[in-house]
Design a protein around this motif. Structure first.
Motif, PDB file in Angstrom:
ATOM      1  N   ASP A   1      50.452   3.612  74.747  1.00 55.78           N
ATOM      2  CA  ASP A   1      51.451   4.769  73.732  1.00 55.78           C
ATOM      3  C   ASP A   1      51.183   4.954  72.237  1.00 55.78           C
ATOM      4  O   ASP A   1      52.119   5.354  71.404  1.00 55.78           O
ATOM      5  CB  ASP A   1      53.256   4.017  73.618  1.00 55.78           C
ATOM      6  N   LYS A   2      49.452   4.197  72.042  1.00 58.49           N
ATOM      7  CA  LYS A   2      49.209   4.121  70.410  1.00 58.49           C
ATOM      8  C   LYS A   2      48.820   5.736  70.456  1.00 58.49           C
ATOM      9  O   LYS A   2      47.916   6.754  71.189  1.00 58.49           O
ATOM     10  CB  LYS A   2      48.705   3.029  70.267  1.00 58.49           C
ATOM     11  N   PRO A   3      49.082   6.860  69.276  1.00 55.89           N
ATOM     12  CA  PRO A   3      48.796   7.862  68.654  1.00 55.89           C
ATOM     13  C   PRO A   3      47.279   7.426  68.926  1.00 55.89           C
ATOM     14  O   PRO A   3      47.414   7.010  67.645  1.00 55.89           O
ATOM     15  CB  PRO A   3      49.684   8.857  68.027  1.00 55.89           C
ATOM     16  N   VAL A   4      46.360   8.394  69.393  1.00 56.98           N
ATOM     17  CA  VAL A   4      45.121   8.326  68.424  1.00 56.98           C
ATOM     18  C   VAL A   4      44.501   9.816  68.696  1.00 56.98           C
ATOM     19  O   VAL A   4      44.644  10.810  69.800  1.00 56.98           O
ATOM     20  CB  VAL A   4      43.994   7.600  70.135  1.00 56.98           C
ATOM     21  N   ALA A   5      43.634   9.738  67.952  1.00 53.89           N
ATOM     22  CA  ALA A   5      42.873  10.943  68.220  1.00 53.89           C
ATOM     23  C   ALA A   5      41.970  11.589  68.023  1.00 53.89           C
ATOM     24  O   ALA A   5      41.192   9.991  67.793  1.00 53.89           O
ATOM     25  CB  ALA A   5      43.248  11.669  66.006  1.00 53.89           C
ATOM     26  N   VAL A   6      40.397  12.131  69.093  1.00 55.64           N
ATOM     27  CA  VAL A   6      39.405  11.710  69.173  1.00 55.64           C
ATOM     28  C   VAL A   6      38.804  12.250  68.353  1.00 55.64           C
ATOM     29  O   VAL A   6      39.095  14.386  68.474  1.00 55.64           O
ATOM     30  CB  VAL A   6      39.440  11.209  70.575  1.00 55.64           C
TER      31      VAL A   6
ATOM     32  N   ASP B   1      40.792  12.272  54.556  1.00 53.99           N
ATOM     33  CA  ASP B   1      41.481  12.906  53.451  1.00 53.99           C
ATOM     34  C   ASP B   1      42.089  14.015  53.674  1.00 53.99           C
ATOM     35  O   ASP B   1      43.772  14.744  53.174  1.00 53.99           O
ATOM     36  CB  ASP B   1      40.338  13.335  52.833  1.00 53.99           C
ATOM     37  N   LEU B   2      42.712  14.658  54.676  1.00 51.62           N
ATOM     38  CA  LEU B   2      43.670  15.735  55.213  1.00 51.62           C
ATOM     39  C   LEU B   2      44.694  14.841  55.484  1.00 51.62           C
ATOM     40  O   LEU B   2      45.313  15.537  56.111  1.00 51.62           O
ATOM     41  CB  LEU B   2      42.474  16.405  56.498  1.00 51.62           C
ATOM     42  N   PHE B   3      44.577  13.902  56.395  1.00 49.90           N
ATOM     43  CA  PHE B   3      45.863  13.237  57.150  1.00 49.90           C
ATOM     44  C   PHE B   3      46.417  12.863  55.762  1.00 49.90           C
ATOM     45  O   PHE B   3      47.872  13.209  56.054  1.00 49.90           O
ATOM     46  CB  PHE B   3      46.043  11.803  57.492  1.00 49.90           C
ATOM     47  N   GLY B   4      46.758  12.785  54.704  1.00 53.23           N
ATOM     48  CA  GLY B   4      47.004  12.798  53.500  1.00 53.23           C
ATOM     49  C   GLY B   4      47.230  10.934  53.157  1.00 53.23           C
ATOM     50  O   GLY B   4      46.531  10.549  53.964  1.00 53.23           O
TER      51      GLY B   4
ATOM     52  N   LEU C   1      44.093  19.459  63.236  1.00 50.18           N
ATOM     53  CA  LEU C   1      44.147  17.775  64.618  1.00 50.18           C
ATOM     54  C   LEU C   1      45.409  16.603  63.737  1.00 50.18           C
ATOM     55  O   LEU C   1      45.584  15.958  64.205  1.00 50.18           O
ATOM     56  CB  LEU C   1      43.396  16.955  65.079  1.00 50.18           C
ATOM     57  N   MET C   2      45.043  16.809  62.597  1.00 51.10           N
ATOM     58  CA  MET C   2      45.495  15.977  61.742  1.00 51.10           C
ATOM     59  C   MET C   2      46.738  15.750  61.887  1.00 51.10           C
ATOM     60  O   MET C   2      47.609  15.072  61.185  1.00 51.10           O
ATOM     61  CB  MET C   2      45.398  15.676  60.551  1.00 51.10           C
ATOM     62  N   ASP C   3      47.283  17.149  60.759  1.00 55.34           N
ATOM     63  CA  ASP C   3      49.071  17.746  61.584  1.00 55.34           C
ATOM     64  C   ASP C   3      49.559  16.873  62.849  1.00 55.34           C
ATOM     65  O   ASP C   3      50.298  16.268  62.419  1.00 55.34           O
ATOM     66  CB  ASP C   3      48.805  18.781  61.557  1.00 55.34           C
ATOM     67  N   ARG C   4      48.729  16.794  63.747  1.00 59.60           N
ATOM     68  CA  ARG C   4      49.193  16.737  65.035  1.00 59.60           C
ATOM     69  C   ARG C   4      49.567  14.691  65.117  1.00 59.60           C
ATOM     70  O   ARG C   4      50.741  14.863  65.615  1.00 59.60           O
ATOM     71  CB  ARG C   4      48.690  17.345  66.035  1.00 59.60           C
ATOM     72  N   LEU C   5      48.828  14.646  63.816  1.00 62.72           N
ATOM     73  CA  LEU C   5      48.342  13.135  64.500  1.00 62.72           C
ATOM     74  C   LEU C   5      49.668  12.482  63.575  1.00 62.72           C
ATOM     75  O   LEU C   5      49.968  11.532  64.642  1.00 62.72           O
ATOM     76  CB  LEU C   5      46.905  12.758  64.040  1.00 62.72           C
ATOM     77  N   ARG C   6      49.111  13.193  62.753  1.00 60.70           N
ATOM     78  CA  ARG C   6      51.212  12.559  61.710  1.00 60.70           C
ATOM     79  C   ARG C   6      52.343  12.716  62.022  1.00 60.70           C
ATOM     80  O   ARG C   6      53.217  11.902  61.911  1.00 60.70           O
ATOM     81  CB  ARG C   6      51.004  13.233  60.123  1.00 60.70           C
TER      82      ARG C   6
ATOM     83  N   ALA D   1      45.395  15.574  72.842  1.00 66.79           N
ATOM     84  CA  ALA D   1      45.241  16.503  73.699  1.00 66.79           C
ATOM     85  C   ALA D   1      44.049  17.967  73.394  1.00 66.79           C
ATOM     86  O   ALA D   1      43.194  18.066  73.533  1.00 66.79           O
ATOM     87  CB  ALA D   1      46.269  17.948  74.649  1.00 66.79           C
ATOM     88  N   GLY D   2      44.966  17.981  71.660  1.00 65.94           N
ATOM     89  CA  GLY D   2      43.779  19.216  70.522  1.00 65.94           C
ATOM     90  C   GLY D   2      44.359  19.405  69.242  1.00 65.94           C
ATOM     91  O   GLY D   2      45.585  18.429  69.373  1.00 65.94           O
ATOM     92  N   PRO D   3      43.998  20.125  68.538  1.00 66.81           N
ATOM     93  CA  PRO D   3      42.774  20.986  68.974  1.00 66.81           C
ATOM     94  C   PRO D   3      41.616  20.073  69.260  1.00 66.81           C
ATOM     95  O   PRO D   3      40.992  18.684  67.890  1.00 66.81           O
ATOM     96  CB  PRO D   3      42.639  21.915  67.888  1.00 66.81           C
ATOM     97  N   GLY D   4      40.402  20.013  69.442  1.00 65.35           N
ATOM     98  CA  GLY D   4      39.013  19.471  69.864  1.00 65.35           C
ATOM     99  C   GLY D   4      38.308  19.511  68.377  1.00 65.35           C
ATOM    100  O   GLY D   4      38.227  20.757  67.973  1.00 65.35           O
ATOM    101  N   VAL D   5      38.008  18.690  68.162  1.00 66.70           N
ATOM    102  CA  VAL D   5      37.474  18.892  67.149  1.00 66.70           C
ATOM    103  C   VAL D   5      35.838  18.172  67.156  1.00 66.70           C
ATOM    104  O   VAL D   5      35.692  17.177  67.786  1.00 66.70           O
ATOM    105  CB  VAL D   5      37.851  17.948  65.595  1.00 66.70           C
TER     106      VAL D   5
END
Length: 176
Positions: free
Chosen positions: A102-107, A26-29, A167-172, A137-141
């Motif tokens: 090389d796939k972007p991954v949010a943890v 939802d926050l990713f958009g 974190l979702m802003d960075r992933l986007r 690298a973050g921010p940590g959730v």
């Protein structure tokens, strides 16, 4: 449109980490969401030698390959990564395409305890290194006391939502 693959380290339908993934998306958009299924056979080299990769593993690898980015939310079990998530990563490592490279991954994690799954998240990051994923690298959730935080079914803690949004802003940005 961005395609997000969500991976929950918990198989339980009502898990807090599945709820956390919904908040993250939802926050990713705007994005196409695909939910991974980690109901896979236990990794067995004899099975692989005899039959090759199971169809469910190939399907998961195809989903990863097709995604622009991956979000992994997982609880911590006994100060470690969950068995189903580790098993999935072990199987994925056997796919010769290197689908996480090389796939972007949010943890992220939601856990009953007071650290919010910090140790399990650290271990997960270590497990992703040989797969060459581009882990943010973050921010940590790390959602602590998840039962309380998801009491209404949604995450309402503004501090957690702010960090998750960052974190979702960075992933986007990484996915585009």
């Amino acid at each position: 449109m961005t395609t997000l693959l969500t991976i929950s380290g918990s198989l339980r339908a009502g898990s807090f980490n599945r709820k956390l993934l919904t908040e993250a998306v939802d926050l990713f958009g705007p994005a196409d969401r695909i939910d991974a299924d980690l109901n896979l056979p236990l990794y067995d080299g004899d099975l692989e030698d005899r039959d090759g990769l199971p169809a469910a593993v190939i399907h998961l690898a195809d989903q990863i390959a097709a995604a622009d980015a991956v979000i992994i939310a997982s609880p911590e079990y006994n100060k470690a990564i969950t068995g189903v998530l580790k098993n999935a990563l072990d199987w994925i490592s056997r796919d010769k395409r290197g689908v996480l490279k090389d796939k972007p991954v949010a943890v992220m994690s939601a856990n009953a305890g007071r650290t919010g799954g910090e140790t399990g998240q650290y271990m997960l990051r270590s497990c992703l290194v040989p797969l060459q994923a581009r882990v943010l690298a973050g921010p940590g959730v790390m959602i602590a006391n998840a039962a309380k935080e998801f009491e209404t079914g949604r995450l309402e803690n503004e501090r957690y939502l702010k960090t998750l949004g960052e974190l979702m802003d960075r992933l986007r940005a990484e996915a585009s």
